[in-house]
Structures are given as structure tokens and as C-alpha cells.
Design an enzyme around this catalytic site. Structure first.
Site, PDB file in Angstrom:
ATOM      1  N   CYS A   1      31.989  29.452 -15.417  1.00 44.26           N
ATOM      2  CA  CYS A   1      31.122  29.115 -14.277  1.00 44.26           C
ATOM      3  C   CYS A   1      31.829  28.103 -13.380  1.00 44.26           C
ATOM      4  O   CYS A   1      31.850  28.241 -12.149  1.00 44.26           O
ATOM      5  CB  CYS A   1      29.801  28.528 -14.762  1.00 44.26           C
ATOM      6  SG  CYS A   1      28.755  29.649 -15.692  1.00 44.26           S
TER       7      CYS A   1
ATOM      8  N   ASP B   1      49.871 -10.840 -17.181  1.00 41.00           N
ATOM      9  CA  ASP B   1      49.929 -12.036 -16.346  1.00 41.00           C
ATOM     10  C   ASP B   1      49.560 -13.224 -17.235  1.00 41.00           C
ATOM     11  O   ASP B   1      48.865 -13.058 -18.238  1.00 41.00           O
ATOM     12  CB  ASP B   1      48.941 -11.892 -15.190  1.00 41.00           C
ATOM     13  CG  ASP B   1      48.770 -13.176 -14.412  1.00 41.00           C
ATOM     14  OD1 ASP B   1      49.785 -13.761 -14.009  1.00 41.00           O
ATOM     15  OD2 ASP B   1      47.610 -13.600 -14.248  1.00 41.00           O
TER      16      ASP B   1
ATOM     17  N   ASP C   1      44.663 -10.715 -13.163  1.00 39.98           N
ATOM     18  CA  ASP C   1      43.349 -11.053 -12.607  1.00 39.98           C
ATOM     19  C   ASP C   1      43.394 -11.604 -11.195  1.00 39.98           C
ATOM     20  O   ASP C   1      42.352 -11.875 -10.609  1.00 39.98           O
ATOM     21  CB  ASP C   1      42.657 -12.083 -13.513  1.00 39.98           C
ATOM     22  CG  ASP C   1      43.270 -13.470 -13.391  1.00 39.98           C
ATOM     23  OD1 ASP C   1      44.497 -13.560 -13.128  1.00 39.98           O
ATOM     24  OD2 ASP C   1      42.534 -14.459 -13.553  1.00 39.98           O
TER      25      ASP C   1
ATOM     26  N   CYS D   1      29.145  27.222 -18.360  1.00 38.74           N
ATOM     27  CA  CYS D   1      30.385  27.231 -19.128  1.00 38.74           C
ATOM     28  C   CYS D   1      31.586  26.996 -18.223  1.00 38.74           C
ATOM     29  O   CYS D   1      31.456  26.842 -17.010  1.00 38.74           O
ATOM     30  CB  CYS D   1      30.539  28.560 -19.855  1.00 38.74           C
ATOM     31  SG  CYS D   1      30.643  29.979 -18.728  1.00 38.74           S
TER      32      CYS D   1
ATOM     33  N   ASP E   1      48.521 -10.302  -8.389  1.00 41.29           N
ATOM     34  CA  ASP E   1      48.817  -9.273  -9.394  1.00 41.29           C
ATOM     35  C   ASP E   1      48.576  -7.862  -8.864  1.00 41.29           C
ATOM     36  O   ASP E   1      49.015  -6.890  -9.489  1.00 41.29           O
ATOM     37  CB  ASP E   1      47.942  -9.475 -10.642  1.00 41.29           C
ATOM     38  CG  ASP E   1      48.224 -10.794 -11.339  1.00 41.29           C
ATOM     39  OD1 ASP E   1      49.408 -11.178 -11.404  1.00 41.29           O
ATOM     40  OD2 ASP E   1      47.262 -11.433 -11.807  1.00 41.29           O
TER      41      ASP E   1
END
Length: 760
Positions: free
Chosen positions: A16, A457, A648, A13, A652
Site C-alpha cells: 500500500c 565538548d 552544548d 501494508c 559547538d
């Protein structure tokens, strides 16, 4: 400093997780700890020369926990050569361990639950016989029932309830309390009190104690809590299905060509540069390039698209995609941990184990939850014992005090609180992976839903990134196909990117090319060659003297080349990057979702604005140098809005790093992908709206989970403590408290699993 992911054993849990975190952070050499309840993993940053797994376990094992190297997450992905994916990512092993634990839980509940249900019926019978006039009394004497119940409660508590008793022992020895501690203290108290009532009647009479015994409470609470853990474990096992499905995509063998012979070998023996034969209907073993033959390949595991993609010489192919028809030879370019599939699995797993900022609230509450509950339980017992006798019979006050004490401890489960965020994150990230959206961290998934502006872009993101022929203008009665034939025949000798666009167009139109003699290429001037006895040349336009048609094409940002025959203009060809097929619809969908869209590009303004008009983008930042892109994103953020950036290219990367959420196309550069928080497989822009939807769905599930986790405790604890008894005479029986506690965890996990059924 080393950062490694460890599997954690013994964790049940949020409390813990809090205990483990606190213990590890207190060790010399440990710089950072992030424990995830849902994945049962811990990401630990530590100094190897000061501390290791053995030393960590020295401190954790007395508390009932241990950490182990998690092969599937902690291993350097570069070390995975020589092992198949099911081993080196450890998924199969982890599932086997969990299934073994589940089987153990199942054996316990398979006999304890029927017993608990029978006891529950008996308990209800006794309640109804005392409340409803004419309701038949139990035929068996209460003394015999109590004796039988004591035997059954003893077996249930010391076998099925053993983990709860161990939690009490750890609490006494190490002052470490978790969910097991709460259930253990409550049921042990009820058990010991009831044993004293049955075995020591003289003590009962001397202290004027009530006849009530709580063996039924012990049996039912222990059994129902255990049953809740079993259901929770089953549900949590399902949250990891995304990784398991990805693992199942891996090919097991490959057909290698050696000395002219085809030999089937295990996938682990394939090396970069090997020549492989891929037959119809088989999985492509690793990433590579086709060197001979052609086929149609089902790439749905990457693209999500059901329509197969045609592949020919020099085309790249991805491991684990399916070869549908033709047979071909390929050269392996990426194997083992370098393949697309391994990269996807690593990203998904790291994201599933990461922590969302919204979880901080649950973590803070969970860390103090158990001590507070213990205080409330003892305070409620003391109140009933010392205050209530002024208003009700002392014997009833003692009985109600025990009921409230056990009830508070039974209902106060922090498990639901601890599971609320991680289970939703695990399912959400898995859902994204199945739809080609790779999320690097839970934080980025949370932020995505708050983004108000998306900066795109242009080249490779909104557009296809490859120049194509868009227009062919003809002069002096020439036909369009003839202009294309002549220009492509000359350009076939050129290496210029624009030449490739013209040649590709001729191939698409199935035009046969002619041989060009005396080919000449002049830098900045163009190319020329003789075809059918005529000097065919392709050159740049000479300013504004080429006519309105050419000027109109140039005003759209297109590159135009003039085609001449013996010095006379016979045609003009316009070449431009074009929108991706689904770009316009995707941007329209983003706008409907309330996300403002802008374009950020280094291209000239005319070209940028032309593409923006086609895509439906109103805000355009053109002619922006790579080093200025990040500054432009910073300017937008200065306005107080959260900005996402999608790109990409290498240029960038600075802007992606600056953005609140960065999105990369998998078709782009490695630098962009490494920088990005989210990667879209196949560079599909239509997945951006889906990423926004995924974020909103996941965050909605988390908020719902937190609501239910809080509600159970906010209502249940005061009710169990007896706060409403003076007003309405209501007191929550521990039997129903235990059932509610089990239901809270199950409802949270079940709500997270609903994400699997939703469409994005």
C-alpha cells in the site's frame, strides 16, 4: 515548497505504501514522499500553488486511499496557542479513530474465528479419516457438508472478506495490487471453483474434475488473515504509547493571580508573563521562573531521577513537572508550543515517522513483491496444469494446482516486511523519550550504533559549566572559614563570575557575610573593601612568586585568586569548572562498549588535560577555536571512522553539523539543540551510553524482524508453490499458509514491542 505530515487512511501494508508513494510522486508539484506504515503517516514535500490534499486524493481515492491533514504532526507548532495539547497534537483523536477501527475488526473476527475453528476441525477430521485406518468417518454426508460450507463461505467471503474482494476490483481497474489483492484473488478463485463443482456437476464430469471443494480454505484463510490484521492493529496501537504517555503529563488548568486574587483557568488561556500560583502536589502548568517562595520539584519526567530538586527564587521550572511540597509564585516564560513538553512531543513524533536507511532494502523488495508473487502463483498453477499431468493423474494435478495457487497468494504477505523497520523505530524512539533521550530521526538512531569515536565538548558537557570553589589555602594561622567569609563579603559587591563562585561557596557552608565599606573594583587588578577595620583585597597571583601551593593549583588549570589583609597574603582560593557527577562512570562505560572518547575544547591545554585525566579521557584537542572544531571532526572522519559529537554551546554548532551523529545537551543553547540529531534532557552525560545501547537494541530488533519476514516468504512461497512436492511429496495447504501469513506480521510487531521491556 512546503513539507507537511498527512495521516493516511486505507493503508494496510508495505505494498500500500509503495502504491501511495508511486502515485503521489507522479503528481506535478510533489517533490518528495515518505510513507510510514507503522505510524500511518506520509511526509510530503510539495508546491502549494500546484497541488494540495484535495488533488492528491483525486488520484488516491480510486485506489482505496486518502490523505488528511494530521493535526498532531502537520500543524505548525507556532499555531498551537489556544488549544490544549490533547487537541492540537491530535493524539486523542487518532487513538479514537484507531479504537473505532479496532472495534470494527473485533466484531468481524468475534464470529468468523469460531466458525473458522469449527471448519478447521472438520477439515482435519476428513484428513485423518482418510489417512488413519480405523479413524471414524464423518456421520454427515459430504454433499450436505459441501452445501453448508458453501453458504458459510459465501457469508464469510462477502462480509469479512469484502476488503480483499475490493482489492481484486482495484487491481482489475487500476492495476494496483497490494496484500488484499493477493488474498482476494486466491480465495475468490478457490470459491468460484468450488461453487462450480457443487452447482454444476455436469461440467465437473465433462472436464473430469476432482470432487474436492475448497470452501474450508476460503473460510479459514479469510478468517485467519482478518484475525492477523486485528492482532496486528492492537499491537500497532501499543507502539504509540510513548506519545500518549507524554500527552498525559500536560496539566489541564493553572491558577493565575489577577488583581490580588487567585483564579483557576484552562491551560490554554495562560500567556507569557502571567503570574501563576503553584500549590503543593499540583503539576507546574507551563515553563517559567519562580519569583516568590521555594519548593521541592519532582522533575523525573525530564531528568529520569526520582529525587526531587530544590527550587528557590529565580530558579527555572518546567511545565508538567510536579510540585511536591512548598507553594510558590512563578512567571510564565514559555507556553503552548514553546514549552519543553511540546518540544519533546514534536521531536518524538517526527522521529517515529522518519525512515531508517536500513528500510530501503525492505522498501525495494516490497515495491516489486506483489507483482512477483502474482507471477509465481500463476506460474505454479500453469506448471501443475500443463506439466504435472505427465507424472500424476490430471484430476489431481488440477486440484494441486488450485491448492498451490491459493497457497502462494495466502502466504505471501509483504506486511511483515513493511512493518519490520517502522515498528521497531516507533518503539525505540518512544523508549528513548521515556529515558530522556530525544531522537530527531531514525537515520541518526541507526548511525549511532556504528559510531566508533565520540568527541565531547568540555564545558557544559563533561563539566557542570559553572565555576566553583575547589580549594582554599590559608596562611599565617588564618582559618579556612574566615578566609571564605572575608573574600565573599568583599566579592558580594562584585558582578564578576568568579565572585559568584566564592559567594555560592560561602552560602553552601552557611557562612554569614559582613558589610564591606569603601568597595573598589579595578579592572584587571581585583577588588577591595574594608571589613572589621582591615583593607581586604582579592587579586590575581603575581606570576610565580606566590609559592608552590599556588603554582600546583594553576598547573591543574584552575583559576587562583589571592586574598590579602592590609597588603599581606592570608589565603588563596582556587576556582574551576568541575566534572559532572556521572561523567567518569559514563566515559568508562563508553570505553567498555568499544567507543573511543576524545575531548575537543577551546580551553587552555592545562585545564583541558586536568579535566581529561579526571574523566578518564586519553585523547585531548585543546585550544581549538570554534571555527576549527568542525575541521577537527572532519580530520577524524577522514580516517574512515564514524564520529559522534556531543556539545552544548553555539561554538559547538559547526562541529555538531559536521559529525555523523550529533548530540546536544538540553541545558545548552537553542542553536546546538536545533543542530543535533539527539538531545539529552537535563544535559545528563550518562544518557550518552544509554543512547548507544538504544541504537544497538533497536537495530537488533529491526534485523530480527527482517530475518523473520524474509524467512516466512523464502520458505513458505516455494513450499506453497509445490517446489518440494517432487522430492518429498510435500505441498502446503492454503489453510496453514493463511495461518503462517497472519503469524508473520504478528511476530514482527510483537518482537518490536519487546523493546519496551528491555532496560537501557
Amino acid at each position: 515548497m512546503k513539507k507537511e505530515i498527512f495521516a493516511v487512511k486505507g493503508m494496510h501494508c508495505a505494498s500500500c505504501a509503495s502504491i501511495i508513494t508511486k502515485k503521489l510522486k507522479g503528481m506535478e508539484g510533489v517533490a518528495g514522499v515518505d510513507v510510514n506504515v507503522a505510524t500511518e503517516n506520509a511526509t510530503i514535500e510539495y508546491e502549494e500553488n500546484k497541488v494540495g490534499a484535495d488533488k492528491m486524493n483525486e488520484g488516491l481515492k480510486p485506489l482505496g486511499y486518502s490523505v488528511h491533514t494530521s493535526d498532531h504532526a502537520g500543524m505548525d507548532m507556532g499555531d498551537m496557542k489556544g488549544m490544549d495539547h490533547s487537541e492540537h497534537l491530535g493524539i486523542g483523536k487518532t487513538k479514537e479513530e484507531k479504537l473505532a477501527e479496532l472495534k470494527k475488526e473485533e466484531r468481524a473476527v468475534s464470529w468468523s474465528m469460531p466458525v473458522a475453528i469449527a471448519v478447521f476441525i472438520i477439515a482435519l477430521w476428513e484428513v485423518f479419516s482418510g489417512l488413519i485406518p480405523g479413524f471414524p468417518m464423518m456421520l454427515v454426508p459430504s454433499g450436505i457438508i459441501s452445501a453448508v460450507m458453501m453458504i458459510v463461505a459465501t457469508v464469510v467471503l462477502f462480509s469479512v472478506g469484502r476488503p480483499f474482494l475490493e482489492g481484486v476490483i482495484r487491481f482489475v481497474r487500476y492495476r494496483a495490487a497490494n496484500m488484499d489483492t493477493l488474498v482476494g484473488i486466491g480465495t475468490l478463485t478457490a470459491y468460484l471453483y468450488s461453487v462450480m463443482i457443487v452447482l454444476f456437476p455436469l461440467v465437473k464430469e465433462a472436464l473430469n474434475m476432482p470432487e474436492f471443494v475448497y470452501f474450508d480454505v476460503v473460510i479459514i484463510v479469510v478468517s485467519f488473515v482478518k484475525f492477523g490484521k486485528y492482532i496486528e492493529a492492537r499491537a500497532k496501537l501499543k507502539t504509540g504509547e510513548a506519545i500518549e504517555k507524554l500527552m498525559g503529563l500536560q496539566a489541564k488548568t493553572a491558577v493565575i493571580v489577577r488583581d490580588g486574587k487567585e483564579v483557576e483557568i484552562p491551560i490554554t488561556e495562560v500567556s507569557v508573563g502571567d503570574i501563576l500560583r503553584v500549590k503543593p502536589g499540583s503539576k507546574i502548568p507551563v515553563d517559567g521562573i519562580i519569583i516568590s517562595g521555594s519548593s521541592s520539584v519532582d522533575e523525573s519526567m525530564i531528568t529520569g531521577e526520582p529525587i526531587p530538586t530544590d527550587k528557590k527564587n529565580n530558579d527555572p521550572v518546567t511545565g508538567s513537572t510536579i510540585n511536591k511540597h512548598g507553594s510558590f509564585l512563578m512567571r510564565a516564560t514559555k507556553v503552548g508550543s514553546d514549552t519543553m513538553l511540546a518540544h519533546i512531543i514534536k521531536m518524538v513524533e517526527e522521529a517515529q515517522g522518519s525512515r531508517a536507511p536500513i528500510q530501503a532494502l525492505a522498501d525495494k523488495i516490497s515495491s516489486v513483491f506483489v507483482p512477483i508473487v502474482l507471477i509465481i502463483a500463476f506460474a505454479s498453477f500453469a506448471t501443475w496444469l500443463f506439466v504435472a499431468p505427465y507424472f500424476i493423474e490430471p484430476s489431481m494435478a488440477l486440484s494441486y494446482g488450485i491448492l498451490s495457487f491459493v497457497g502462494v497468494l495466502a502466504i505471501a504477505c509483504p506486511c511483515a516486511l513493511g512493518l519490520a523497520t517502522p515498528t521497531a523505530i516507533v518503539v525505540g524512539v518512544g523508549k528513548g523519550a521515556e529515558n530522556g533521550i530525544l531522537v530527531k530521526s531514525a537515520e541518526s538512531l541507526e548511525k549511532m550504533g556504528k559510531v566508533k569515536m565520540l568527541v565531547l565538548d568540555k564545558t557544559g558537557t563533561i563539566t557542570k559549566g559553572d565555576p566553583v570553589v575547589t580549594d582554599i589555602e590559608v596562611y599565617d594561622g588564618y582559618e579556612r572559614r574566615e578566609i571564605l567569609r572575608l573574600s565573599a563579603s568583599v566579592e558580594a559587591m562584585s558582578e564578576h563570575p568568579l565572585a559568584k563562585a566564592i559567594i555560592k561557596k560561602a552560602e553552601e557552608d552557611k557562612i554569614s557575610l559582613s558589610e564591606a565599606r569603601d568597595f573598589k573594583a579595578s579592572e584587571g587588578a581585583g577588588v577591595s573593601g574594608f571589613i572589621d577595620g582591615k583593607n581586604i583585597s582579592i587579586r590575581k597571583p603575581a606570576g610565580s612568586n606566590e609559592g608552590e601551593k599556588v603554582s600546583g593549583l594553576q598547573s591543574q588549570g584552575k583559576t587562583v585568586v589571592m586574598v590579602e589583609s592590609d597588603g599581606k597574603v592570608i589565603g588563596a582560593i582556587a576556582i574551576s569548572d568541575v566534572l559532572k557527577d556521572n561523567a567518569k562512570d559514563s566515559i568508562a562505560e563508553l570505553k567498555k562498549m568499544g567507543v573511543e572518547v576524545a575531548m575537543l575544547t577551546g580551553d587552555n591545554r592545562m585545564a583541558a588535560e586536568h579535566i581529561a585525566r579526571q574523566a578518564g579521557i586519553d585523547i585531548v584537542f585543546a585550544e581549538v577555536m570554534p571555527h576549527d572544531k568542525a575541521d577537527k571532526v572532519k580530520e577524524l572522519q577522514a580516517g574512515g571512522i564514524m564520529v559522534a559529537m556531543a556539545g552544548d554551546g553555539v561554538n559547538d554548532a559547526p562541529a555538531l553539523a559536521q559529525a555523523d551523529v550529533s548530540i546536544a545537551m538540553s541545558t545548552g543553547t537553542d542553536v546546538a539543540i536545533e543542530t543535533a540529531d539527539i538531545t539529552l534532557l537535563h544535559g545528563d552525560i550518562s544518557r550518552i551510553p544509554k543512547a548507544f545501547k538504544l541504537s544497538k537494541m533497536t537495530m537488533s530488533a529491526i534485523r530480527q524482524n527482517l530475518f523473520w519476514a524474509f524467512i516466512y516468504n523464502l520458505v513458505g512461497i516455494p513450499l506453497a508453490a509445490g517446489l518440494f512436492y517432487p522430492i518429498w511429496g510435500i505441498l502446503l495447504n492454503p489453510i496453514f499458509a493463511g495461518m503462517a501469513m497472519a503469524g508473520s506480521s504478528v511476530s514482527v510487531v510483537a518482537n518490536s514491542l519487546r523493546l519496551k521491556l528491555k532496560k537501557i
